[in-house]
Design an enzyme around this catalytic site. Structure first.
Site, mmCIF file in Angstrom:
data_model
loop_
_atom_site.group_PDB
_atom_site.id
_atom_site.type_symbol
_atom_site.label_atom_id
_atom_site.label_comp_id
_atom_site.label_asym_id
_atom_site.label_seq_id
_atom_site.Cartn_x
_atom_site.Cartn_y
_atom_site.Cartn_z
ATOM 1 N N ARG A 16 0.776 -1.219 0.051
ATOM 2 C CA ARG A 16 0.148 0.013 0.066
ATOM 3 C C ARG A 16 0.876 1.142 -0.028
ATOM 4 O O ARG A 16 2.254 1.229 0.329
ATOM 5 C CB ARG A 16 -0.755 0.151 1.321
ATOM 6 C CG ARG A 16 -1.730 -1.118 1.224
ATOM 7 C CD ARG A 16 -2.615 -1.093 2.819
ATOM 8 N NE ARG A 16 -1.993 -1.503 3.990
ATOM 9 C CZ ARG A 16 -1.602 -0.502 5.042
ATOM 10 N NH1 ARG A 16 -2.111 0.570 4.954
ATOM 11 N NH2 ARG A 16 -0.968 -1.031 6.037
ATOM 12 N N ASN A 91 11.129 0.976 4.107
ATOM 13 C CA ASN A 91 9.742 1.612 3.984
ATOM 14 C C ASN A 91 8.666 1.424 5.040
ATOM 15 O O ASN A 91 7.834 2.264 5.417
ATOM 16 C CB ASN A 91 9.332 1.740 2.347
ATOM 17 C CG ASN A 91 7.892 2.354 2.600
ATOM 18 O OD1 ASN A 91 7.464 3.480 2.441
ATOM 19 N ND2 ASN A 91 6.915 1.651 2.460
ATOM 20 N N TYR A 156 6.375 7.771 17.522
ATOM 21 C CA TYR A 156 6.756 7.743 16.058
ATOM 22 C C TYR A 156 7.974 8.699 15.640
ATOM 23 O O TYR A 156 9.027 8.318 14.895
ATOM 24 C CB TYR A 156 5.485 8.222 15.214
ATOM 25 C CG TYR A 156 5.574 8.301 13.782
ATOM 26 C CD1 TYR A 156 5.404 6.942 12.966
ATOM 27 C CD2 TYR A 156 5.770 9.381 12.894
ATOM 28 C CE1 TYR A 156 5.343 7.133 11.590
ATOM 29 C CE2 TYR A 156 5.752 9.566 11.707
ATOM 30 C CZ TYR A 156 5.738 8.197 10.938
ATOM 31 O OH TYR A 156 5.610 8.462 9.680
ATOM 32 N N ALA A 158 10.311 9.614 17.590
ATOM 33 C CA ALA A 158 11.515 8.946 18.320
ATOM 34 C C ALA A 158 11.913 7.840 17.298
ATOM 35 O O ALA A 158 13.328 7.849 16.901
ATOM 36 C CB ALA A 158 11.299 8.175 19.613
ATOM 37 N N LYS A 160 11.459 7.679 14.038
ATOM 38 C CA LYS A 160 12.011 8.145 12.796
ATOM 39 C C LYS A 160 13.303 8.880 13.082
ATOM 40 O O LYS A 160 14.315 9.168 12.167
ATOM 41 C CB LYS A 160 10.902 9.053 12.144
ATOM 42 C CG LYS A 160 9.467 8.466 11.926
ATOM 43 C CD LYS A 160 10.102 7.536 10.723
ATOM 44 C CE LYS A 160 8.604 6.676 10.099
ATOM 45 N NZ LYS A 160 9.190 5.682 9.266
HETATM 46 P P1 NAP Z 1 0.777 2.859 4.845
HETATM 47 O O1 NAP Z 1 -0.104 3.393 3.726
HETATM 48 O O2 NAP Z 1 0.001 2.633 6.206
HETATM 49 O O3 NAP Z 1 1.380 1.551 4.400
HETATM 50 C C1 NAP Z 1 2.379 0.955 5.342
HETATM 51 C C2 NAP Z 1 2.804 -0.285 4.654
HETATM 52 O O4 NAP Z 1 3.989 -0.910 5.405
HETATM 53 C C3 NAP Z 1 2.158 -1.208 4.263
HETATM 54 O O5 NAP Z 1 2.464 -1.797 3.053
HETATM 55 C C4 NAP Z 1 2.201 -2.396 5.070
HETATM 56 O O6 NAP Z 1 1.947 -3.921 4.663
HETATM 57 C C5 NAP Z 1 3.694 -2.327 5.610
HETATM 58 N N1 NAP Z 1 4.047 -2.691 6.784
HETATM 59 C C6 NAP Z 1 3.683 -2.310 8.019
HETATM 60 N N2 NAP Z 1 3.962 -3.224 9.139
HETATM 61 C C7 NAP Z 1 4.914 -3.977 8.500
HETATM 62 C C8 NAP Z 1 5.842 -5.456 8.901
HETATM 63 N N3 NAP Z 1 5.883 -5.324 9.960
HETATM 64 N N4 NAP Z 1 6.438 -5.853 7.993
HETATM 65 C C9 NAP Z 1 6.281 -5.487 6.561
HETATM 66 N N5 NAP Z 1 5.733 -4.607 6.364
HETATM 67 C C10 NAP Z 1 4.686 -3.942 7.170
HETATM 68 O O7 NAP Z 1 2.108 3.880 4.964
HETATM 69 P P2 NAP Z 1 2.624 5.094 4.165
HETATM 70 O O8 NAP Z 1 1.888 6.446 4.342
HETATM 71 O O9 NAP Z 1 2.812 4.530 2.977
HETATM 72 O O10 NAP Z 1 3.989 5.123 4.891
HETATM 73 C C11 NAP Z 1 5.128 4.431 4.338
HETATM 74 C C12 NAP Z 1 6.478 5.004 5.153
HETATM 75 O O11 NAP Z 1 6.467 6.499 4.958
HETATM 76 C C13 NAP Z 1 6.508 4.711 6.660
HETATM 77 O O12 NAP Z 1 7.582 4.459 7.115
HETATM 78 C C14 NAP Z 1 5.771 6.128 7.269
HETATM 79 O O13 NAP Z 1 6.342 6.260 8.445
HETATM 80 C C15 NAP Z 1 6.586 7.023 6.184
HETATM 81 N N6 NAP Z 1 6.061 8.351 6.088
HETATM 82 C C16 NAP Z 1 4.692 8.436 5.548
HETATM 83 C C17 NAP Z 1 4.108 9.725 5.516
HETATM 84 C C18 NAP Z 1 2.888 10.094 5.045
HETATM 85 O O14 NAP Z 1 2.477 11.420 5.088
HETATM 86 N N7 NAP Z 1 2.174 9.070 4.296
HETATM 87 C C19 NAP Z 1 4.967 11.019 5.811
HETATM 88 C C20 NAP Z 1 6.266 10.557 6.479
HETATM 89 C C21 NAP Z 1 6.607 9.467 6.604
HETATM 90 P P3 NAP Z 1 0.712 -4.687 5.157
HETATM 91 O O15 NAP Z 1 -0.631 -3.716 4.913
HETATM 92 O O16 NAP Z 1 0.839 -5.598 4.049
HETATM 93 O O17 NAP Z 1 1.153 -5.108 6.598
#
Ligand code: NAP
Length: 248
Positions: A16, A91, A156, A158, A160
């Site tokens: 996702r 990621n 979160y 901490a 990051k």
């Molecule tokens: P998301 O839509 O919630 O997707 C998270 C992804 O991580 C999913 O594919 C999920 O897979 C996977 N995941 C979670 N726990 C896992 C585990 N233990 N092992 C393997 N895969 C795991 O989040 P996102 O917004 O795309 O965020 C991706 C990254 O960007 C994260 O590190 C987040 O902290 C960072 N980030 C996001 C934002 C933002 O605004 N969205 C901003 C700053 C940083 P499953 O569903 O298959 O479990």
């Protein structure tokens, strides 16, 4: 010209959101893509099918990034299936937001384990084939709140911020082996993670963004292409902020 032609990338959490965009853009740029998912099994399998039409090798693995032994096994499987790992993108991540006053030990531990320990697990396992190849690019997805802190996200933020220290230490340890280690700090990106925010919180975020719009997964994916490709071969230990100007 495709910027990642012939390269093998391992991307965690690509079922996702941002990870999915990275996998899509990497395949378009000619990369062979190994990616992981955990709970979204159908989405992970669908992505493997979807990307396989791009003409490069694509394979999804169900693997928990926060599990040390599973990460070792995953890297062994990817090297077996793809022959090498040129690029690692850490990621996978979660949020368990609440004020510190109400934060449980479990909420703290889950976020640190899945967001930070996972980066150690995957990096530790992946540097073995990278050291053999005398080449590699590691990209860790952190967050602007790892730089600034954020009320309601002590766990979160901490995790990051921890990623930033790890990224720079790895850059110093492995630069002589031609392994680069950089971080990308996204700001507000439209995914399921930010979909949990209410109208009021969204308005507050938008106020602080000079470009006046949320980012998309492809904005982060494009930055990953740069740091993964040979165009950034003299860049290591850096944090690239991709946030519409929110943090300067
Ligand atoms: P998301 O839509 O919630 O997707 C998270 C992804 O991580 C999913 O594919 C999920 O897979 C996977 N995941 C979670 N726990 C896992 C585990 N233990 N092992 C393997 N895969 C795991 O989040 P996102 O917004 O795309 O965020 C991706 C990254 O960007 C994260 O590190 C987040 O902290 C960072 N980030 C996001 C934002 C933002 O605004 N969205 C901003 C700053 C940083 P499953 O569903 O298959 O479990």
């Amino acid at each position: 010209m495709k910027l990642l032609e012939g390269k093998v990338a391992l991307i965690t959490g690509a079922s996702r959101g941002i990870g999915r965009s990275i996998a899509q853009v990497f395949a378009e740029q000619g990369a062979n893509v190994a990616f992981t998912y955990l709970s979204s099994v159908e989405k992970g399998e669908a992505l493997e099918k979807e990307l396989s039409t791009a003409g490069t090798k694509i394979k999804g693995y169900r693997s928990d990034a926060s599990d040390y032994a599973a990460a070792e096994l995953l890297v062994e499987s990817v090297v077996h299936d793809f022959g090498k790992i040129d690029i690692l993108i850490n990621n996978a991540g979660i949020t368990r937001d609440t004020l510190l006053m109400r934060m449980s030990e479990e909420q703290w531990d889950d976020v640190l384990r899945i967001n930070l320990k996972s980066v150690f697990n995957l990096t530790k396992a992946s540097i073995k084939p990278m050291m053999r190849a005398k080449s590699g690019s590691i990209i860790n997805i952190t967050s602007v709140v790892g730089l600034t802190g954020n009320a309601g996200q002590a766990n979160y933020s901490a995790s990051k911020a921890g990623i930033l220290g790890f990224t720079k230490s790895v850059a110093k340890e492995l630069g002589s082996r031609n392994i680069r280690s950089n971080a990308i700090a996204p700001g507000f990106i439209e995914t399921e993670m930010t979909g949990e925010l209410n109208e009021e919180q969204l308005k507050e975020w938008m106020k602080g963004i000079p470009l006046k719009k949320p980012g998309q997964g492809t904005d982060i994916a494009n930055a990953c292409v740069f740091l993964a490709s040979d165009m950034s071969s003299y860049i290591t230990g850096q944090v690239l902020v991709v946030d519409g100007g929110m943090v300067m």
